[in-house]
Design an enzyme around this catalytic site. Structure first.
Site, mmCIF file in Angstrom:
data_model
loop_
_atom_site.group_PDB
_atom_site.id
_atom_site.type_symbol
_atom_site.label_atom_id
_atom_site.label_comp_id
_atom_site.label_asym_id
_atom_site.label_seq_id
_atom_site.Cartn_x
_atom_site.Cartn_y
_atom_site.Cartn_z
ATOM 1 N N ASP A 1 0.749 -1.148 0.174
ATOM 2 C CA ASP A 1 0.072 0.086 0.132
ATOM 3 C C ASP A 1 0.673 1.134 -0.035
ATOM 4 O O ASP A 1 0.604 2.202 -0.784
ATOM 5 C CB ASP A 1 -0.911 -0.113 1.363
ATOM 6 C CG ASP A 1 -2.048 -1.108 1.190
ATOM 7 O OD1 ASP A 1 -1.739 -2.224 1.285
ATOM 8 O OD2 ASP A 1 -3.070 -0.747 0.930
ATOM 9 N N GLN B 1 5.150 -8.687 1.694
ATOM 10 C CA GLN B 1 4.314 -8.404 0.600
ATOM 11 C C GLN B 1 4.878 -8.062 -0.463
ATOM 12 O O GLN B 1 5.854 -7.784 -0.758
ATOM 13 C CB GLN B 1 3.209 -7.237 0.970
ATOM 14 C CG GLN B 1 1.873 -7.691 1.425
ATOM 15 C CD GLN B 1 0.960 -6.307 1.776
ATOM 16 O OE1 GLN B 1 1.331 -5.499 2.325
ATOM 17 N NE2 GLN B 1 -0.412 -6.838 1.879
ATOM 18 N N GLY C 1 -0.807 -10.268 -1.320
ATOM 19 C CA GLY C 1 -1.719 -9.289 -1.046
ATOM 20 C C GLY C 1 -3.025 -9.576 -1.704
ATOM 21 O O GLY C 1 -4.113 -8.767 -1.620
ATOM 22 N N ASP D 1 -5.250 -11.806 -0.673
ATOM 23 C CA ASP D 1 -5.624 -13.073 0.615
ATOM 24 C C ASP D 1 -6.366 -14.264 0.455
ATOM 25 O O ASP D 1 -5.871 -15.201 0.558
ATOM 26 C CB ASP D 1 -6.066 -12.239 1.975
ATOM 27 C CG ASP D 1 -5.438 -10.656 2.006
ATOM 28 O OD1 ASP D 1 -4.425 -10.363 1.322
ATOM 29 O OD2 ASP D 1 -5.668 -10.395 2.964
ATOM 30 N N ARG E 1 -15.745 -9.874 2.860
ATOM 31 C CA ARG E 1 -14.302 -10.212 3.601
ATOM 32 C C ARG E 1 -14.142 -11.821 3.267
ATOM 33 O O ARG E 1 -15.067 -12.559 3.110
ATOM 34 C CB ARG E 1 -14.410 -9.847 4.961
ATOM 35 C CG ARG E 1 -14.402 -8.524 5.357
ATOM 36 C CD ARG E 1 -13.120 -7.515 4.815
ATOM 37 N NE ARG E 1 -12.111 -8.064 5.735
ATOM 38 C CZ ARG E 1 -10.863 -7.762 5.362
ATOM 39 N NH1 ARG E 1 -10.591 -6.877 4.520
ATOM 40 N NH2 ARG E 1 -9.816 -8.324 6.045
ATOM 41 N N TRP F 1 -10.794 -10.816 -2.889
ATOM 42 C CA TRP F 1 -10.237 -11.063 -4.049
ATOM 43 C C TRP F 1 -10.443 -12.271 -4.782
ATOM 44 O O TRP F 1 -10.071 -12.916 -5.632
ATOM 45 C CB TRP F 1 -8.651 -11.477 -3.595
ATOM 46 C CG TRP F 1 -7.780 -10.244 -3.159
ATOM 47 C CD1 TRP F 1 -7.627 -9.797 -2.012
ATOM 48 C CD2 TRP F 1 -7.094 -9.295 -3.876
ATOM 49 N NE1 TRP F 1 -6.947 -8.590 -1.800
ATOM 50 C CE2 TRP F 1 -6.654 -8.306 -3.229
ATOM 51 C CE3 TRP F 1 -6.909 -9.182 -5.322
ATOM 52 C CZ2 TRP F 1 -5.947 -7.333 -3.530
ATOM 53 C CZ3 TRP F 1 -6.178 -8.179 -6.050
ATOM 54 C CH2 TRP F 1 -5.758 -6.958 -5.072
ATOM 55 N N GLU G 1 -12.020 0.865 -1.450
ATOM 56 C CA GLU G 1 -11.072 0.047 -1.291
ATOM 57 C C GLU G 1 -11.099 -0.922 -2.677
ATOM 58 O O GLU G 1 -10.013 -0.981 -3.502
ATOM 59 C CB GLU G 1 -11.274 -1.203 -0.383
ATOM 60 C CG GLU G 1 -10.162 -2.141 0.090
ATOM 61 C CD GLU G 1 -10.310 -2.973 1.063
ATOM 62 O OE1 GLU G 1 -11.229 -2.757 1.854
ATOM 63 O OE2 GLU G 1 -9.438 -3.724 1.251
HETATM 64 C C1 DGY Z 1 -5.875 -7.925 6.022
HETATM 65 O O1 DGY Z 1 -5.860 -8.077 7.347
HETATM 66 O O2 DGY Z 1 -6.946 -8.151 5.498
HETATM 67 C C2 DGY Z 1 -4.748 -7.793 5.497
HETATM 68 O O3 DGY Z 1 -5.189 -8.140 4.086
HETATM 69 C C3 DGY Z 1 -3.847 -8.768 5.753
HETATM 70 O O4 DGY Z 1 -2.621 -8.248 5.447
#
Ligand code: DGY
Length: 427
Positions: free
Chosen positions: A35, A101, A163, A165, A198, A352, A395
């Site tokens: 980031d 990362q 990145g 996840d 999430r 993702w 985001e």
């Molecule tokens: C999170 O906590 O979601 C991050 O992507 C981990 O770095």
């Protein structure tokens, strides 16, 4: 400057914590590695000194072996899990996570130096030399710790290192990872953002098992490599590393560091050769490799095309990649999707597993341009800018509806907006 460019700068100032930038308050209240590299490139467009500072704060977390961790915990916060008490890493005085990362860092360093030259900003040579040394140590660490067999492809030991996840690319490997039985998983993210956007609880239980395992290895890279059930030779990370290596070699030239420039170029050649070997004609894209099962990772994701960032494809391959990429974009409100809609794993809003990320587009656009696909690059850029102008600096984006998802007032989306609009102004 337009109103939206001004708003993008205000996002960066609002997330500035006195020298480093949080991705977004509450959901990500610390400094994140890639980031910050994108944010530094955003700052470089209007405040070169501040861009340098961003990287310097990140380097405060660098380990003695060269690894730059994925999180640097400059200040305490109780709005994030897992915090330093879960990581239990030996780094002092500032606590950090124990994994890394994508190495965008050296791309940012080169962008900063280019901006300084263009804007005639004098940067103190000692500061630049220190950032160069940090980047070189980071690149050396990647090849030593994450490619001990010298294949040219570097490996990830945790999905968070990608990145990306909860990408479907990790599903098979993650299924081998047990759920944690030692650390209670006290998620905070789902208190800030809709849980449907999430990763799932089960993913978290496996993510944390890996953290426990590596803490048990004393964060020793050799021990981690030996004991992990999750080891992926990743094309996205390798492509970024190779591209960042090209940039770092150019910085080395500028600093007169000839030996280091040759050393870095040798690393880049090794990675580019390996990336070229990861192309699969039958799929029209590149694949990562699971080093535990010894199988290709064939799940289609954005990573499949990231090698364009570091390779100059022959026409047949370039055309095949473009065809495949354009196919993934068909019928979407905004591209490029992190998983194609045709995949059984596609979920339009879940992190993702489908959504569009402005910084991935940044890298893909760079790769498309490098490969002479300027028209496609421009389409992708205009589509991303339009999506941000419709819904703001969120985001990421739902590719089907174009809705904004995840955290709001997001630093890297603001940086990407500044970058894309500066590019459009030039063309
Ligand atoms: C999170 O906590 O979601 C991050 O992507 C981990 O770095």
């Amino acid at each position: 400057m337009t109103d939206l460019q001004d708003a993008a700068r205000r996002v960066l100032s609002a997330n500035d914590r006195g020298g480093y930038t949080v991705p977004t308050p509450r959901l990500y209240p610390f400094q994140w590695n890639w980031d910050s590299a994108f944010v530094a490139m955003g700052f470089a467009l209007f405040d070169v000194e501040r861009a340098v500072t961003e990287l310097e704060w990140l380097v405060r977390g660098q380990w003695a072996d060269g690894m730059i961790p994925h999180i640097v915990f400059h200040q305490p916060s109780d709005s994030y899990f897992p915090g330093p008490d879960v990581w239990r890493t030996p780094h002092t005085p500032v606590p950090t996570s124990g994994i890394t990362q994508p190495p965008v860092f050296a791309m940012a360093l080169k962008a900063i130096l280019d901006a300084a030259r263009q804007k005639k900003v004098q940067l103190e040579p000692g500061r630049i030399a220190r950032l160069f040394d940090a980047a070189l140590a980071f690149h050396r660490w990647w090849y030593a710790a994450r490619d001990p067999d010298g294949t040219g492809l570097v490996a990830l030991l945790h999905p968070w290192e990608s990145g990306s996840d909860n990408s479907p690319a990790w599903d098979a490997a993650l299924a081998r990872v047990p759920v944690t039985t030692t650390t209670p998983v006290r998620r905070k993210d789902t208190g800030h953002v809709d849980a449907a956007m999430r990763p799932r609880d089960e993913d978290y239980a496996r993510f944390i098992h890996l953290v426990d395992l590596y803490a048990d290895c004393g964060w020793d890279p050799v021990e981690q490599w030996r004991r992990t059930p999750f080891r992926i030779a990743d094309i996205q990370t390798t492509a970024i590393l190779a591209r960042a290596g090209e940039d770092l070699a150019a910085v080395a030239d500028g600093l007169g560091r000839t030996d280091e420039a040759s050393e870095i170029r040798a690393m880049v050649v090794r990675s580019r050769t390996a990336l070229a070997g990861a192309w699969r004609d039958a799929l029209g894209r590149f694949v990562s490799r699971d080093l535990v099962s010894r199988e290709d990772v064939t799940a289609p994701t954005q990573a499949s095309f990231l090698p364009l960032l570091a390779l100059d494809l022959a026409p047949a391959r370039r055309d095949a990649a473009e065809r495949e990429m354009r196919g993934w974009c068909e019928g979407l409100a905004v591209a490029f999707p992190s998983t194609p809609r045709s995949s059984p794993h596609f979920e339009a809003k879940r992190y993702w597993r489908g959504p569009v990320w402005a910084v991935i587009n940044w890298l893909l656009i760079d790769g498309l341009e490098r490969n002479g696909l300027a028209e496609f690059a421009a389409d992708l850029r205009q589509g991303t800018v339009a999506a941000i102008e419709r819904v703001g600096f969120c985001e990421y984006f739902d590719p089907v509806t174009g809705e904004g998802c995840g955290g709001e007032g997001f630093s890297w989306t603001a940086a990407a907006y500044l970058h894309f609009t500066a590019m459009s102004a030039r063309t």
